[in-house]
Design a protein around this motif. Structure first.
Motif, PDB file in Angstrom:
ATOM      1  N   ARG A  31       0.842  -1.206   0.000  1.00 17.69           N
ATOM      2  CA  ARG A  31       0.000   0.000   0.000  1.00 17.69           C
ATOM      3  C   ARG A  31       0.877   1.257   0.000  1.00 17.69           C
ATOM      4  O   ARG A  31       0.620   2.217  -0.719  1.00 17.69           O
ATOM      5  CB  ARG A  31      -0.909   0.024   1.244  1.00 17.69           C
ATOM      6  N   PHE A  32       1.932   1.204   0.792  1.00 19.73           N
ATOM      7  CA  PHE A  32       2.847   2.340   0.913  1.00 19.73           C
ATOM      8  C   PHE A  32       3.552   2.617  -0.420  1.00 19.73           C
ATOM      9  O   PHE A  32       3.558   3.744  -0.906  1.00 19.73           O
ATOM     10  CB  PHE A  32       3.865   2.044   2.019  1.00 19.73           C
ATOM     11  N   ARG A  49       1.377   4.167  -3.165  1.00 20.76           N
ATOM     12  CA  ARG A  49       0.702   5.418  -2.835  1.00 20.76           C
ATOM     13  C   ARG A  49       1.116   6.509  -3.823  1.00 20.76           C
ATOM     14  O   ARG A  49       2.251   6.539  -4.292  1.00 20.76           O
ATOM     15  CB  ARG A  49       1.138   5.845  -1.425  1.00 20.76           C
ATOM     16  N   THR A  50       0.201   7.430  -4.106  1.00 24.84           N
ATOM     17  CA  THR A  50       0.491   8.485  -5.075  1.00 24.84           C
ATOM     18  C   THR A  50       1.730   9.292  -4.700  1.00 24.84           C
ATOM     19  O   THR A  50       2.522   9.652  -5.557  1.00 24.84           O
ATOM     20  CB  THR A  50      -0.718   9.423  -5.199  1.00 24.84           C
ATOM     21  N   ASN A  88       4.995   6.343  -4.916  1.00 26.97           N
ATOM     22  CA  ASN A  88       5.247   5.560  -6.119  1.00 26.97           C
ATOM     23  C   ASN A  88       6.289   6.202  -7.048  1.00 26.97           C
ATOM     24  O   ASN A  88       7.223   5.550  -7.504  1.00 26.97           O
ATOM     25  CB  ASN A  88       3.928   5.325  -6.865  1.00 26.97           C
ATOM     26  N   ASN A 103       0.637   3.920 -10.862  1.00 28.05           N
ATOM     27  CA  ASN A 103      -0.406   4.803 -10.352  1.00 28.05           C
ATOM     28  C   ASN A 103      -0.475   6.032 -11.276  1.00 28.05           C
ATOM     29  O   ASN A 103       0.492   6.793 -11.391  1.00 28.05           O
ATOM     30  CB  ASN A 103      -0.007   5.200  -8.924  1.00 28.05           C
TER      31      ASN A 103
END
Lengths: 277, 404, 294
Positions: B317-318, B321-322, B325, B335
């Motif tokens: 998830r980390f 992340r926007t 990434n 993303n």
């Protein structure tokens, strides 16, 4: 044959020798030449033998911290392998030489025949063994594997050498009341030094360049050895040929240096070993 | 296995074994080693940031160069020693899923509200196989952009925009070949780069590698026409196509003896560092058709054997992340929001790259893809060495259809 | 002697145990694996007996791999020994600079395998390589030859690179052997008026028969299993032109996730190598009988 024509013949042979060796070394020379080429100097087509503005910049790039780590790992693994392989090889070779019975000969043949297995076919089972022994990512995994690979040849080389030693020396020692261990330490060991050096160099050369085991057993970057490490520098999208060749020169230098120092013993050791092999 | 263990443990006493003391949860993360220099620093910073946000998780990062990654990962997985979480090449996902060594992520993704809308379509598709989601897209790229040497094109009076059509590209290739120079760098060695370029020509002509039912589609008129077109470019390429890799073309392009080359966007950092004046167009296609590139990239997956699956999920998830990434990839963030920022800051022609990524198609999602790819390499070699494209395609299809 | 027996076994045991655990134990596993249909994507093993063997035996790939392996092994072993012997003869002369030449000639062997392979890939490069640069400058070829990219030249080129890397070891072995050829025999041959060549064939070669045999066997085994050089040069390509057993096994197991077939190729590899060695032994026995009869 007159003296003059013989001298001319010798001069001819000498230059032939010189020329052929140069020819053999041409690729090595080119490796050094490319390693000295500045990154900004484009490759000429057709290739040139020497760069216009030689520089050591590639070497500065190549000698990065990772390289130093890999270098130390290679040294540790190689030296340990040499020490273990040569000691065990010497003991085993001594036993094979001095004692004759059938079971031993069969064992010896089996140990040597182990060289016939293609490594890539057995690498996964070997990996499993290393894993179940909890040895992955350790020097031990590599040292054990390298000893297994080099020991058979080490035994072969040392045995050939030991067979040349006159048995009368040992018999005299035994008559003097020395046990087999004493005889070995006091008489055999000092006499076999050239053979030991030759075998050590052989094991070192083989170990220093091993790739597949090192690639498989070691995942941690801090434990990688040089032959695998050089691929870190190439990567998927490549570094310049200059840097690659500089790294290649750096990897080769230590073995070449050791070899130059020890080559006299090496040739002498093989001389004896090979003939009676 | 008992006996070897004892023996080896005993032998091990001779050498120094290193074992790290386990305090908190340690996550083992494996990644393809990225090429752009300096990136490892950002990666390290990102990991530190993650460890700060999650004080009870430590991340142990292992990076492996691409040529060795497949072998090393496979050995580890088969040896029962898979990492907790790793980046997997898009083309491995189906095989790893079929083998049952990675976790389906549908439930976790559903709970976290992760949907396909966040990512490029091709990247998302490549993480799905057999009705399940097996990975979270990490980074992407597309093969292949046509890079060109501006000065050479100018001298020859070639308009770069003409390279967007097959006709224009071939004409430019012809014009730029001669006097020790080459027009177009083709590569056909045994390697995945050979396959992706072949695919992009097939895709751009409306062809496919496999049909929906898994049967071979390489004998379709569109595919064979693409093969025939590639064959027509051979006279403009440097010699030695059958053992050339995309990387081998770099020196020729940099020293000005090669006018045009097919590379992904990842080639940009290398070219930006050089003194060469270069440009690129996004793919090439027959007049009137849209160039369709071949998707490439990596997905993050969790292994079935992982000891810390929740921690692994947190880490995934980390990384996707926007705000993270973009700083941990050298390909393009998967993303889309992160990709826009990344491209604007780090790549030339960001909008053209985005458009090309949106149009690109993935390679076949088959657990036996690697075998299909090797058959395609042989097809490419047949075509580049002058065999009849139709006959070569038939041979390839016979081999592919025999797999099933 | 008797009381030393336990000591002998103690000395020998580490070698036997290590080789047993790390080489034979996995090898037996490989043979068993080859009887099951296992692959990465279908991990539940199904016993299929010899059907994988049958499948492989009838495939074109297998025929090509066997052919390449035999050409590769025979070519490298033959050239490596001939070139190695020739250099040994030359370096055996009492010429100025002999010691230096002897160590320099060993350089290729000392060079790490991956480095040597990278270097030769670059040497053979059609555009940037040194070999083609010479051909072009000497007007022997207009554009240079793509050595590694043609099915007709790739294997010979790989053989040249491997010989370059491997011949120095043979040189040292033969150089050592030459020093032990009986000087009196040579002198006798000279007095008989034998020329250089006659001397070589009548005295030197027969005296070194054992050594040559040993070196040929050792280089055969090492060459047959030599992976790095071809993997770096061509990965077994173009098409299958340079695919030999070790590269094919690697390609199957790690490139295509097909472990079962990789294992079967491994078993075949041991069989073919055994055959090669048996063939060699038979040839030698025949030659010996002939020379004994003459």
């Amino acid at each position: 044959m007159t003296r003059g024509s013989r001298a001319a013949g010798r001069a001819g042979l000498a230059s032939l020798q010189f020329g052929l060796v140069l020819f053999v070394l041409l690729p090595v020379f080119w490796m050094v030449s490319v390693s000295l080429k500045p990154a900004t100097e484009p490759f000429a087509i057709p290739a040139r033998l020497w760069p216009d503005h030689p520089t050591l910049a590639n070497f500065l790039h190549a000698f990065r911290p990772e390289f130093r780590t890999y270098f130390i790992n290679s040294v540790v693994v190689s030296l340990a392998t040499v020490a273990i392989s040569v000691s065990l090889g010497l003991l085993a070779a001594y036993s094979f030489t001095r004692t004759q019975f059938r079971l031993l000969s069969v064992l010896m043949a089996l140990v040597l025949a182990a060289q016939m297995f293609p490594e890539s076919a057995i690498i996964i089972p070997i990996y499993r063994i290393m894993r179940s022994a909890d040895l992955l990512n350790t020097y031990a995994s590599l040292i054990i594997a390298y000893v297994a690979v080099t020991l058979p040849v080490a035994i072969w080389m040392l045995r050939a050498f030991l067979m040349r030693l006159p048995p009368t020396l040992e018999e005299a020692a035994e008559i003097d009341g020395a046990g087999p261990l004493r005889t070995f330490l006091d008489i055999v060991l000092p006499l076999s030094r050239p053979g030991v050096v030759a075998t050590a160099v052989f094991v070192l050369v083989v170990t220093w360049q091993e790739f597949l085991f090192a690639l498989s057993f070691i995942s941690s970057k801090s434990m990688r050895t040089l032959p695998v490490g050089i691929n870190d520098f190439i990567g998927q999208y490549g570094i310049s040929y200059g840097e690659l060749m500089a790294t290649s020169v750096l990897i080769s230098l230590p073995v070449v240096a050791i070899f130059m120092v020890l080559q006299r013993y090496f040739v002498a050791g093989l001389t004896v070993g090979a003939v009676k092999g | 296995m008992m006996i070897p263990r004892i023996l080896l443990a005993a032998t091990a006493l001779m050498a120094v074994a290193t074992t790290a003391p386990a305090q908190t949860v340690t996550l083992r993360f494996w990644d393809n080693q990225q090429a752009e220099s300096g990136l490892s620093i950002y990666q390290k910073e990102a990991v530190q940031r993650f460890e700060k946000e999650n004080p009870n998780i430590k991340v142990d990062v292992t990076t492996v160069p691409y040529p060795e990654y497949q072998q090393r990962l496979l050995t580890a997985v088969q040896g029962g020693n898979a990492p907790d979480v790793a980046t997997l090449d898009q083309i491995w996902i189906a095989a790893f899923a079929k083998a049952g060594v990675i976790e389906p992520l549908d439930a976790r993704a559903g709970a976290a509200g992760i949907t396909s809308a966040t990512f490029f379509k091709g990247a998302w598709d490549s993480a799905n196989y057999d009705g399940h989601l097996w990975g979270i897209p990490f980074n992407v790229d597309a093969w292949s952009f046509t890079y060109y040497n501006k000065r050479l094109l100018q001298q020859a009076g070639v308009d770069p925009q003409s390279l967007l059509t097959w006709k224009g590209l071939a004409a430019a290739g012809k014009k730029l070949t001669g006097n020790g120079r080459f027009g177009i760098g083709l590569f056909g060695h045994k390697g995945e780069d050979t396959t992706v370029v072949l695919d992009s020509f097939i895709f751009s002509n409306g062809g496919k590698v496999l049909n929906a039912d898994g049967s071979c589609a390489l004998t379709s008129p569109q595919s064979v026409a693409a093969l025939r077109y590639l064959q027509s470019l051979v006279p403009y390429a440097p010699r030695g196509i059958l053992n050339a890799a995309s990387g081998d073309m770099r020196q020729l392009f940099l020293n000005g003896s090669l006018a045009m080359e097919f590379w992904p966007a990842l080639e940009q950092p290398t070219l930006l560092k050089s003194k060469l004046d270069w440009g690129f167009v996004a793919g090439t296609a027959p007049a009137g058709k849209t160039p369709v590139g071949t998707y490439g990239g990596w997905n993050l997956a969790i292994f079935k054997s992982a000891a810390h699956k929740d921690a692994a999920w947190k880490f995934i998830r980390f990384l996707t992340r926007t705000d993270v990434n973009g700083s941990v990839v050298d390909l393009i963030p998967a993303n889309i929001a992160a990709a826009k920022t990344f491209l604007a800051g780090k790549r030339r022609g960001p909008r053209r790259i985005l458009k090309y990524l949106e149009d690109a198609a993935p390679r076949p999602l088959s657990p036996r893809y690697l075998e299909v790819s090797n058959i395609e390499v042989t097809l490419a070699q047949d075509v580049y060495s002058g065999k009849d494209p139709g006959a070569a395609a038939s041979t390839a299809c016979a081999a592919i259809d025999a797999l099933h | 002697m008797k009381r030393g027996r336990w000591l002998v076994f103690l000395f020998v045991s580490p070698a036997v145990i290590l080789v047993g655990v790390l080489m034979y134990y996995p090898m037996i596993g490989t043979v068993i694996d080859s009887l099951y249909a296992t692959s990465f994507i279908d991990p539940t093993p199904k016993f299929v007996g010899l059907s994988i063997y049958r499948e492989i035996l009838t495939s074109i790939d297998f025929a090509e791999v066997v052919r390449n392996s035999c050409i590769w092994t025979a070519g490298v072993v033959l050239l490596q020994n001939v070139v190695g012997f020739a250099f040994a003869l030359l370096l055996d002369q009492r010429l100025p600079g002999r010691a230096l030449m002897r160590s320099l000639v060993l350089l290729p062997w000392v060079l790490p395998g991956v480095v040597a392979a990278i270097l030769w890939r670059f040497m053979f490069d059609p555009q940037l390589g040194l070999i083609n640069s010479f051909l072009i400058r000497l007007h022997l070829s207009g554009q240079g030859i793509p050595w590694l990219a043609q099915t007709s030249t790739a294997l010979p080129a790989a053989i040249v690179a491997a010989v370059w890397k491997g011949f120095p070891f043979s040189t040292v072995v033969y150089l050592a052997g030459l020093q032990h050829v009986d000087a009196e025999q040579i002198e006798a041959a000279i007095i008989d008026g034998a020329g250089q060549l006659r001397r070589l064939f009548d005295v030197v070669l027969p005296a070194m028969r054992e050594l040559i045999a040993l070196n040929v066997i050792l280089t055969t085994i090492l060459t047959f299993n030599y992976f790095d050089m071809i993997w770096v040069l061509t990965r077994g390509g173009p098409e299958n032109a340079t695919n030999i057993f070790p590269t094919r096994i690697f390609e199957l197991a790690f490139g295509e996730f097909r472990f079962g077939e990789g294992a079967t190729y491994g078993v075949f590899s041991i069989l073919v190598l055994t055959l090669l060695l048996a063939l060699y032994a038979a040839i030698r026995r025949g030659a010996e009988r002939k020379s004994a009869g003459a």
